[in-house]
Design a protein around this motif. Sequence first.
Motif, PDB file in Angstrom:
ATOM      1  N   GLN A 192      -4.038   3.184   2.557  1.00 42.39           N
ATOM      2  CA  GLN A 192      -3.835   2.325   1.396  1.00 42.39           C
ATOM      3  C   GLN A 192      -2.941   1.144   1.738  1.00 42.39           C
ATOM      4  OE1 GLN A 192      -1.904   5.853  -0.254  1.00 42.39           O
ATOM      5  NE2 GLN A 192      -3.018   5.417  -2.115  1.00 42.39           N
ATOM      6  N   GLY A 193      -3.096   0.094   0.964  1.00 48.87           N
ATOM      7  CA  GLY A 193      -2.118  -0.990   0.981  1.00 48.87           C
ATOM      8  C   GLY A 193      -2.251  -1.924   2.158  1.00 48.87           C
ATOM      9  N   VAL A 194      -1.385  -2.936   2.165  1.00 48.82           N
ATOM     10  CA  VAL A 194      -1.493  -4.017   3.145  1.00 48.82           C
ATOM     11  C   VAL A 194      -0.593  -3.807   4.355  1.00 48.82           C
ATOM     12  CG1 VAL A 194      -2.202  -5.734   1.463  1.00 48.82           C
ATOM     13  CG2 VAL A 194       0.237  -5.343   1.848  1.00 48.82           C
ATOM     14  N   ALA A 195       0.333  -2.864   4.305  1.00 50.46           N
ATOM     15  CA  ALA A 195       1.276  -2.697   5.416  1.00 50.46           C
ATOM     16  C   ALA A 195       1.218  -1.268   5.936  1.00 50.46           C
ATOM     17  CB  ALA A 195       2.697  -3.054   4.976  1.00 50.46           C
ATOM     18  N   THR A 196       0.000  -0.800   6.253  1.00 55.15           N
ATOM     19  CA  THR A 196      -0.119   0.552   6.787  1.00 55.15           C
ATOM     20  C   THR A 196       0.490   0.637   8.182  1.00 55.15           C
ATOM     21  OG1 THR A 196      -2.326   0.034   7.586  1.00 55.15           O
ATOM     22  CG2 THR A 196      -2.179   1.136   5.457  1.00 55.15           C
ATOM     23  N   ARG A 197       0.627  -0.487   8.842  1.00 55.49           N
ATOM     24  CA  ARG A 197       1.205  -0.505  10.197  1.00 55.49           C
ATOM     25  C   ARG A 197       2.196  -1.655  10.270  1.00 55.49           C
ATOM     26  NH1 ARG A 197      -0.212   1.852  15.120  1.00 55.49           N
ATOM     27  NH2 ARG A 197       0.143   0.614  16.993  1.00 55.49           N
ATOM     28  N   VAL A 198       3.476  -1.354  10.119  1.00 55.99           N
ATOM     29  CA  VAL A 198       4.524  -2.372  10.140  1.00 55.99           C
ATOM     30  C   VAL A 198       4.966  -2.591  11.579  1.00 55.99           C
ATOM     31  CG1 VAL A 198       6.810  -3.005   9.292  1.00 55.99           C
ATOM     32  CG2 VAL A 198       5.256  -1.706   7.828  1.00 55.99           C
ATOM     33  N   MET A 199       5.040  -3.850  11.964  1.00 50.84           N
ATOM     34  CA  MET A 199       5.321  -4.183  13.359  1.00 50.84           C
ATOM     35  C   MET A 199       6.785  -4.575  13.554  1.00 50.84           C
ATOM     36  SD  MET A 199       2.257  -3.507  14.045  1.00 50.84           S
ATOM     37  CE  MET A 199       1.959  -3.889  15.780  1.00 50.84           C
ATOM     38  N   SER A 200       7.191  -4.632  14.816  1.00 54.44           N
ATOM     39  CA  SER A 200       8.561  -4.990  15.187  1.00 54.44           C
ATOM     40  C   SER A 200       8.901  -6.404  14.716  1.00 54.44           C
ATOM     41  CB  SER A 200       8.706  -4.896  16.709  1.00 54.44           C
ATOM     42  OG  SER A 200       9.877  -5.565  17.147  1.00 54.44           O
ATOM     43  N   LEU A 201      10.149  -6.591  14.295  1.00 54.14           N
ATOM     44  CA  LEU A 201      10.613  -7.933  13.910  1.00 54.14           C
ATOM     45  C   LEU A 201      10.838  -8.830  15.127  1.00 54.14           C
ATOM     46  CD1 LEU A 201      13.211  -7.045  11.109  1.00 54.14           C
ATOM     47  CD2 LEU A 201      10.799  -7.652  10.846  1.00 54.14           C
ATOM     48  N   ARG A 202      10.857  -8.229  16.311  1.00 55.49           N
ATOM     49  CA  ARG A 202      11.073  -9.001  17.540  1.00 55.49           C
ATOM     50  C   ARG A 202       9.780  -9.260  18.308  1.00 55.49           C
ATOM     51  NH1 ARG A 202      14.909 -11.656  16.787  1.00 55.49           N
ATOM     52  NH2 ARG A 202      15.382 -11.951  18.989  1.00 55.49           N
ATOM     53  N   GLN A 230      20.427 -10.455   7.762  1.00 52.30           N
ATOM     54  CA  GLN A 230      20.590 -10.954   9.120  1.00 52.30           C
ATOM     55  C   GLN A 230      19.354 -10.661   9.973  1.00 52.30           C
ATOM     56  OE1 GLN A 230      23.439  -8.870  11.710  1.00 52.30           O
ATOM     57  NE2 GLN A 230      24.312 -10.853  12.263  1.00 52.30           N
ATOM     58  N   LYS A 231      18.806  -9.453   9.855  1.00 45.39           N
ATOM     59  CA  LYS A 231      17.647  -9.073  10.663  1.00 45.39           C
ATOM     60  C   LYS A 231      16.408  -9.890  10.289  1.00 45.39           C
ATOM     61  CE  LYS A 231      19.053  -4.333  11.790  1.00 45.39           C
ATOM     62  NZ  LYS A 231      18.784  -2.890  11.623  1.00 45.39           N
ATOM     63  N   ILE A 232      16.229 -10.135   9.008  1.00 43.57           N
ATOM     64  CA  ILE A 232      15.059 -10.923   8.587  1.00 43.57           C
ATOM     65  C   ILE A 232      15.196 -12.364   9.047  1.00 43.57           C
ATOM     66  CG2 ILE A 232      13.829 -11.863   6.580  1.00 43.57           C
ATOM     67  CD1 ILE A 232      14.350  -9.149   5.188  1.00 43.57           C
ATOM     68  N   ARG A 233      16.389 -12.915   8.940  1.00 38.84           N
ATOM     69  CA  ARG A 233      16.583 -14.315   9.361  1.00 38.84           C
ATOM     70  C   ARG A 233      16.406 -14.480  10.873  1.00 38.84           C
ATOM     71  NH1 ARG A 233      20.953 -14.335   5.224  1.00 38.84           N
ATOM     72  NH2 ARG A 233      20.042 -15.381   3.400  1.00 38.84           N
ATOM     73  N   LYS A 234      16.721 -13.410  11.632  1.00 41.44           N
ATOM     74  CA  LYS A 234      16.564 -13.459  13.091  1.00 41.44           C
ATOM     75  C   LYS A 234      15.161 -13.057  13.545  1.00 41.44           C
ATOM     76  CE  LYS A 234      21.318 -12.637  14.656  1.00 41.44           C
ATOM     77  NZ  LYS A 234      22.196 -11.693  15.398  1.00 41.44           N
ATOM     78  N   ALA A 235      14.319 -12.610  12.622  1.00 37.90           N
ATOM     79  CA  ALA A 235      12.984 -12.130  12.989  1.00 37.90           C
ATOM     80  C   ALA A 235      12.208 -13.228  13.704  1.00 37.90           C
ATOM     81  CB  ALA A 235      12.228 -11.669  11.751  1.00 37.90           C
TER      82      ALA A 235
END
Length: 344
Positions: A192-202, A230-235
């Motif tokens: 289900q849904g749009v984010a069944t596989r979330v990937m690394s922010l890096r 902080q993590k989102i801004r550095k993504a």
Amino acid sequence: MAEFIPRVFSGVQPTGNLHLGNYLGAITKFVDLQRTHDCIYCVVDLHAITVPQDPRQLKASIREVTAAFLAAGIDANQHIVFNQSQVAEHAELAWVFNCVARMGWLNRMTQFKEKAGKDRENASVGLFAYPCLMAADILLYRATHVPVGEDQKQHLELSRDIAQKFNLDFAESIAANGHGEAFFPLPAPLIQGVATRVMSLRDGTKKMSKSDPSDNSRINLSDDADTIAQKIRKAKTDPDALPSEIEGLGKRPEADNLVGIFAALNGQSKAEVLADFGGRNFSTFKSALVDLAVTKLVPIGTEMKRLTEDARHIDGVLAQGAARAREIARETMVAVKDIVGFVH
């Protein structure tokens, strides 16, 4: 054919450091399915020991996953929440399935190859055979549906193969014991849904993982608001503005990942997110994503912390759930023993 009660089963390994990928890929789906299905949610601690574990950390991680279930909105009174090792029938049925499954089937499992690496001779038998235990987890409750990520589809297909072979191998005995043409259902995947596989922010080409050496690669459910921001801004991103159409994400894995995260957290499709942010730069989009992620995740992290500080309450939830699970599991195993030919 036998009539099967529509029932969902799924489990989460207690590996510690739950992150956004666990939340969006599994736990939010569990919460949603409560509204439409009879649900059984399991902390699969027997699976965890297929690789070495610190016993004290394992116990803490079992409680942490349970706290995450509850904090995210799973209702342990209406549905069943328990840890696998409290219901011995999981291991008992897994042995029967070890004798139904074929070596060739297990040899094809890509996750074993990935986890065992080059030194397969040193991998535990449990790591090799754990898809049989996964099949037992699902089929012990004769579950009809399993919410899975893309990387677990192969194991669910194996569960279907095992169920089908059991039904064929013991067809005469199944009918003689009054179970119709099939005892086990063939469980269907729910992706289900749009984010069944979330990937690394890096690195948008790698799955978000607690084993990544960089903590900035993931958002942990325990992170506070400042850390999330902080993590989102550095993504990692690319120099171009966000596209207005979903096709524009095709060769931009980092952009696709962040848009998918926003969509999943906000209950939107990627196309709807791009309709709002297409043509804008990443700094604008990231600011909006920070606000959304903090609003959605910080209350869950706060509640998880409160719950994990009350181990007695968590253990009580697990014990109550295990007692309810055991009733269903015992009924299944009695029938399996009759079908197989055991005296009990």
